[in-house]
Design a protein around this motif. Sequence first.
Motif, PDB file in Angstrom:
ATOM      1  N   ALA A  29      46.899  30.882  37.821  1.00  0.00           N
ATOM      2  CA  ALA A  29      46.301  29.535  37.201  1.00  0.00           C
ATOM      3  C   ALA A  29      44.715  29.536  37.561  1.00  0.00           C
ATOM      4  O   ALA A  29      43.522  29.188  37.011  1.00  0.00           O
ATOM      5  N   GLN A  30      44.593  29.824  39.387  1.00  0.00           N
ATOM      6  CA  GLN A  30      43.637  30.376  39.504  1.00  0.00           C
ATOM      7  C   GLN A  30      42.922  31.091  38.895  1.00  0.00           C
ATOM      8  O   GLN A  30      40.913  31.504  39.549  1.00  0.00           O
ATOM      9  N   HIS A  31      43.407  32.433  38.427  1.00  0.00           N
ATOM     10  CA  HIS A  31      42.923  33.461  38.034  1.00  0.00           C
ATOM     11  C   HIS A  31      42.814  33.677  36.907  1.00  0.00           C
ATOM     12  O   HIS A  31      42.128  34.973  35.665  1.00  0.00           O
ATOM     13  N   GLY A  32      42.882  32.840  35.833  1.00  0.00           N
ATOM     14  CA  GLY A  32      42.906  32.659  34.349  1.00  0.00           C
ATOM     15  C   GLY A  32      43.910  34.215  33.887  1.00  0.00           C
ATOM     16  O   GLY A  32      43.680  34.871  32.842  1.00  0.00           O
ATOM     17  N   GLY A  33      45.116  34.452  33.915  1.00  0.00           N
ATOM     18  CA  GLY A  33      45.722  35.360  34.760  1.00  0.00           C
ATOM     19  C   GLY A  33      46.449  35.878  34.875  1.00  0.00           C
ATOM     20  O   GLY A  33      47.470  34.817  34.992  1.00  0.00           O
ATOM     21  N   ILE A  34      47.321  36.814  34.294  1.00  0.00           N
ATOM     22  CA  ILE A  34      48.947  36.748  35.098  1.00  0.00           C
ATOM     23  C   ILE A  34      49.397  37.834  36.066  1.00  0.00           C
ATOM     24  O   ILE A  34      48.113  39.014  35.704  1.00  0.00           O
ATOM     25  N   ASP A  35      49.963  37.125  36.368  1.00  0.00           N
ATOM     26  CA  ASP A  35      50.190  38.904  37.873  1.00  0.00           C
ATOM     27  C   ASP A  35      51.004  39.791  37.446  1.00  0.00           C
ATOM     28  O   ASP A  35      51.752  39.452  36.517  1.00  0.00           O
ATOM     29  N   ILE A  36      50.469  40.993  38.470  1.00  0.00           N
ATOM     30  CA  ILE A  36      51.095  41.797  37.753  1.00  0.00           C
ATOM     31  C   ILE A  36      51.706  42.511  38.784  1.00  0.00           C
ATOM     32  O   ILE A  36      52.183  42.323  40.493  1.00  0.00           O
ATOM     33  N   PHE A  37      53.057  43.244  38.942  1.00  0.00           N
ATOM     34  CA  PHE A  37      54.273  43.866  38.705  1.00  0.00           C
ATOM     35  C   PHE A  37      54.579  45.230  38.277  1.00  0.00           C
ATOM     36  O   PHE A  37      53.928  45.572  37.514  1.00  0.00           O
ATOM     37  N   VAL A  38      55.269  45.411  39.904  1.00  0.00           N
ATOM     38  CA  VAL A  38      55.074  47.342  38.535  1.00  0.00           C
ATOM     39  C   VAL A  38      56.703  47.755  39.643  1.00  0.00           C
ATOM     40  O   VAL A  38      57.497  47.452  40.272  1.00  0.00           O
ATOM     41  N   LYS A  59      49.787  57.585  50.931  1.00  0.00           N
ATOM     42  CA  LYS A  59      48.709  56.666  52.006  1.00  0.00           C
ATOM     43  C   LYS A  59      47.765  55.928  50.373  1.00  0.00           C
ATOM     44  O   LYS A  59      47.743  55.168  50.487  1.00  0.00           O
ATOM     45  N   SER A  60      47.710  56.493  49.851  1.00  0.00           N
ATOM     46  CA  SER A  60      46.701  55.773  48.140  1.00  0.00           C
ATOM     47  C   SER A  60      47.946  55.411  47.469  1.00  0.00           C
ATOM     48  O   SER A  60      47.040  54.409  46.899  1.00  0.00           O
ATOM     49  N   PHE A  61      48.944  56.012  47.216  1.00  0.00           N
ATOM     50  CA  PHE A  61      49.855  55.435  46.130  1.00  0.00           C
ATOM     51  C   PHE A  61      49.887  53.598  46.912  1.00  0.00           C
ATOM     52  O   PHE A  61      49.553  52.783  45.722  1.00  0.00           O
ATOM     53  N   TRP A  62      50.275  53.369  47.777  1.00  0.00           N
ATOM     54  CA  TRP A  62      50.301  52.450  48.533  1.00  0.00           C
ATOM     55  C   TRP A  62      49.228  51.997  48.371  1.00  0.00           C
ATOM     56  O   TRP A  62      49.667  50.110  48.436  1.00  0.00           O
ATOM     57  N   ARG A  63      48.138  52.001  49.263  1.00  0.00           N
ATOM     58  CA  ARG A  63      46.953  51.301  48.977  1.00  0.00           C
ATOM     59  C   ARG A  63      46.650  51.185  47.489  1.00  0.00           C
ATOM     60  O   ARG A  63      46.009  49.950  47.305  1.00  0.00           O
ATOM     61  N   PHE A  64      47.085  51.981  46.484  1.00  0.00           N
ATOM     62  CA  PHE A  64      46.981  51.479  44.686  1.00  0.00           C
ATOM     63  C   PHE A  64      47.823  50.443  44.415  1.00  0.00           C
ATOM     64  O   PHE A  64      47.281  49.208  43.693  1.00  0.00           O
ATOM     65  N   LEU A  65      49.086  50.027  45.159  1.00  0.00           N
ATOM     66  CA  LEU A  65      49.469  48.927  45.398  1.00  0.00           C
ATOM     67  C   LEU A  65      49.415  47.694  45.260  1.00  0.00           C
ATOM     68  O   LEU A  65      49.370  46.538  44.597  1.00  0.00           O
ATOM     69  N   HIS A  66      49.149  47.512  46.547  1.00  0.00           N
ATOM     70  CA  HIS A  66      48.316  46.695  47.396  1.00  0.00           C
ATOM     71  C   HIS A  66      47.147  45.865  46.557  1.00  0.00           C
ATOM     72  O   HIS A  66      47.188  44.627  46.092  1.00  0.00           O
ATOM     73  N   LEU A  68      46.505  46.217  43.020  1.00  0.00           N
ATOM     74  CA  LEU A  68      47.189  46.856  42.086  1.00  0.00           C
ATOM     75  C   LEU A  68      47.660  44.485  41.633  1.00  0.00           C
ATOM     76  O   LEU A  68      47.733  43.654  40.950  1.00  0.00           O
ATOM     77  N   ARG A  69      48.170  44.987  43.112  1.00  0.00           N
ATOM     78  CA  ARG A  69      48.733  43.358  43.177  1.00  0.00           C
ATOM     79  C   ARG A  69      47.690  41.986  43.574  1.00  0.00           C
ATOM     80  O   ARG A  69      48.311  41.216  43.243  1.00  0.00           O
ATOM     81  N   GLN A  70      46.338  42.731  43.498  1.00  0.00           N
ATOM     82  CA  GLN A  70      45.746  41.527  43.423  1.00  0.00           C
ATOM     83  C   GLN A  70      44.857  41.374  42.375  1.00  0.00           C
ATOM     84  O   GLN A  70      44.271  40.425  42.239  1.00  0.00           O
ATOM     85  N   TYR A  71      44.974  41.833  41.575  1.00  0.00           N
ATOM     86  CA  TYR A  71      44.594  41.584  40.208  1.00  0.00           C
ATOM     87  C   TYR A  71      45.441  40.770  39.260  1.00  0.00           C
ATOM     88  O   TYR A  71      47.092  40.900  39.599  1.00  0.00           O
ATOM     89  N   THR A  72      44.717  40.434  38.510  1.00  0.00           N
ATOM     90  CA  THR A  72      45.935  39.890  37.281  1.00  0.00           C
ATOM     91  C   THR A  72      45.429  40.635  36.151  1.00  0.00           C
ATOM     92  O   THR A  72      44.520  41.649  35.976  1.00  0.00           O
ATOM     93  N   ASN A 130      54.836  40.788  32.543  1.00  0.00           N
ATOM     94  CA  ASN A 130      53.889  41.135  33.575  1.00  0.00           C
ATOM     95  C   ASN A 130      54.184  41.997  34.451  1.00  0.00           C
ATOM     96  O   ASN A 130      53.855  42.337  35.298  1.00  0.00           O
ATOM     97  N   ILE A 131      54.982  42.936  33.860  1.00  0.00           N
ATOM     98  CA  ILE A 131      55.207  44.078  34.522  1.00  0.00           C
ATOM     99  C   ILE A 131      54.772  45.665  34.281  1.00  0.00           C
ATOM    100  O   ILE A 131      55.004  45.680  32.873  1.00  0.00           O
ATOM    101  N   PHE A 132      54.368  46.393  34.610  1.00  0.00           N
ATOM    102  CA  PHE A 132      53.809  47.114  34.051  1.00  0.00           C
ATOM    103  C   PHE A 132      54.592  48.477  35.242  1.00  0.00           C
ATOM    104  O   PHE A 132      54.798  48.527  35.727  1.00  0.00           O
ATOM    105  N   HIS A 133      55.163  49.335  33.951  1.00  0.00           N
ATOM    106  CA  HIS A 133      56.593  50.083  34.088  1.00  0.00           C
ATOM    107  C   HIS A 133      56.265  51.220  35.024  1.00  0.00           C
ATOM    108  O   HIS A 133      55.575  52.270  33.743  1.00  0.00           O
ATOM    109  N   ILE A 134      55.679  51.353  35.759  1.00  0.00           N
ATOM    110  CA  ILE A 134      55.664  53.118  35.883  1.00  0.00           C
ATOM    111  C   ILE A 134      56.418  54.483  35.309  1.00  0.00           C
ATOM    112  O   ILE A 134      57.756  54.415  35.344  1.00  0.00           O
TER     113      ILE A 134
END
Length: 145
Positions: A29-38, A59-66, A68-72, A130-134
């Motif tokens: 609600a605060q960010h005006g969008g739907i949270d992303i799950f992978v 390590k780059s991939f885990w940083r990417f996921l972390h 991405l989780r902060q975005y809508t 709300n899911i991004f399927h890799i």
Amino acid sequence: MQKSLKRRNVDSSLFVSLKDAAGDGARTAQHGGIDIFVSITYLQHQYECFSDWGKQEMKSFWRFLHKLRQYTWVELQRSGGNARSGFGMTKVSRSRYPTGGYPEDTDGNSDMYELRVDQRRRVHGFRDGNIFHICWLDRNHRICS
């Protein structure tokens, strides 16, 4: 003799509560969008697998996921285009993919997107709710070079 297990420090922000997964968390609600799950349900491991990635690449991939989780989804879509920073969400034609399109077990109607993990590595997949399927890992940026 019983061995004691070492307790590992785990970043609790990587875990998702059922309430948040349902999409009704306060952050949405605060960010005006739907949270992303992978998800890696449709990962085409015969093309490239996580076991092909080295320690620094993971390590780059885990940083990417972390990150991405902060975005809508709204914020992620704004990161697209030709900008050389951020996720660079870019729609990709089916013909660019190794199997000629969508992975097996999908309906083939979803648009495919490339996301930037770091300067060199990419992941490709599709959105379903709300899911991004890799679907494809692309550590050497070969799919859309």
